[in-house]
Design an enzyme around this catalytic site. Sequence first.
Site, PDB file in Angstrom:
ATOM      1  N   GLU A 189      13.239   3.533   0.653  1.00  0.00           N
ATOM      2  CA  GLU A 189      12.419   4.135   1.875  1.00  0.00           C
ATOM      3  C   GLU A 189      13.447   3.953   3.270  1.00  0.00           C
ATOM      4  OE1 GLU A 189       9.322   5.402   1.647  1.00  0.00           O
ATOM      5  OE2 GLU A 189       9.421   4.798  -0.677  1.00  0.00           O
TER       6      GLU A 189
ATOM      7  N   PHE B 119       0.782  -1.132   0.016  1.00  0.00           N
ATOM      8  CA  PHE B 119       0.086   0.181   0.011  1.00  0.00           C
ATOM      9  C   PHE B 119       0.877   1.162   0.036  1.00  0.00           C
ATOM     10  CE2 PHE B 119      -2.260   3.269   2.296  1.00  0.00           C
ATOM     11  CZ  PHE B 119      -3.444   3.211   1.604  1.00  0.00           C
ATOM     12  N   GLY B 120       0.694   2.044  -0.904  1.00  0.00           N
ATOM     13  CA  GLY B 120       1.472   3.313  -1.027  1.00  0.00           C
ATOM     14  C   GLY B 120       0.442   4.426  -0.613  1.00  0.00           C
ATOM     15  N   TYR B 121       1.037   5.618   0.131  1.00  0.00           N
ATOM     16  CA  TYR B 121       0.234   6.567   0.153  1.00  0.00           C
ATOM     17  C   TYR B 121       0.995   8.162   0.144  1.00  0.00           C
ATOM     18  CZ  TYR B 121       3.075   6.374   4.220  1.00  0.00           C
ATOM     19  OH  TYR B 121       4.546   6.268   5.089  1.00  0.00           O
ATOM     20  N   GLY B 122       2.363   7.998  -0.286  1.00  0.00           N
ATOM     21  CA  GLY B 122       3.177   9.255  -0.694  1.00  0.00           C
ATOM     22  C   GLY B 122       3.437   9.086  -1.862  1.00  0.00           C
ATOM     23  N   SER B 123       4.844   9.125  -2.013  1.00  0.00           N
ATOM     24  CA  SER B 123       5.640   9.229  -3.335  1.00  0.00           C
ATOM     25  C   SER B 123       5.306   7.714  -3.949  1.00  0.00           C
ATOM     26  CB  SER B 123       6.929   9.325  -3.203  1.00  0.00           C
ATOM     27  OG  SER B 123       7.966   8.372  -2.459  1.00  0.00           O
TER      28      SER B 123
HETATM   29  C1  SIN Z   1       4.745   5.681   0.498  1.00  0.00           C
HETATM   30  O1  SIN Z   1       4.822   6.577  -0.295  1.00  0.00           O
HETATM   31  O2  SIN Z   1       3.868   4.642   0.708  1.00  0.00           O
HETATM   32  C2  SIN Z   1       5.620   5.816   1.601  1.00  0.00           C
HETATM   33  C3  SIN Z   1       6.234   7.292   1.823  1.00  0.00           C
HETATM   34  C4  SIN Z   1       6.910   7.989   0.575  1.00  0.00           C
HETATM   35  O3  SIN Z   1       7.635   7.278  -0.033  1.00  0.00           O
HETATM   36  O4  SIN Z   1       6.622   9.046   0.280  1.00  0.00           O
END
Ligand code: SIN
Length: 191
Positions: free
Chosen positions: A99, A24-28
């Site tokens: 990460e 699951f990704g929520y940012g980049s």
């Molecule tokens: C994510 O995107 O899920 C983790 C945080 C990031 O890499 O910005």
Amino acid sequence: MSVNTVEHNRARFDFEGVDAIWLFGYGSLIYKVDFPFLEQRPASIRGWVRRFWQASHDHRGTPEAPGRVVTLVQQPGAVCRGMAYRVSPSVFEHLDVREKNGYLRFSTPMTFDDGSEAEGLVYIATEDNEAFLGDAPEADIARQIASAHGPSGPNADYLLRLADSLRALGDECPHTFAIESHLRSVVTEDA
Ligand code: SIN
């Protein structure tokens, strides 16, 4: 300054016998998809909110002038929308390095748009990591983002691309959108 989580993450989850797993990704991870995937689906996780509370010393800032990137913070009843990818476990060799500035992999239940559920992994930088900055007024966060640059580019690009991706996903993230709006006024003031 920062802790390198690569070895911690390698020891965290036994992928023996696992062919594919959801991430699951929520940012980049929503907009910078520099890894192969088998399937991609919008999804949500419950009980977490996105916050620009984590320092970036290695991608969107430097050790001397860190940027700010997102992590997840627990909030009962909250829903965080993002993008889920079904990936081969080998993908984590790359993602654990990407990460590494404080993020650990956690297991999470996630819900797809059709209501079906799956278990997946999510990278979270918890408040006990050395690069955790915590809360600050959103205008101050925007000013820090406006001035930070790192090997992956301007911190402002991270914020603006994330905000655009969240709109494309139909997400309401008041925190991200407030910082985006402050950032646009900082840039106008400085023009
Ligand atoms: C994510 O995107 O899920 C983790 C945080 C990031 O890499 O910005």
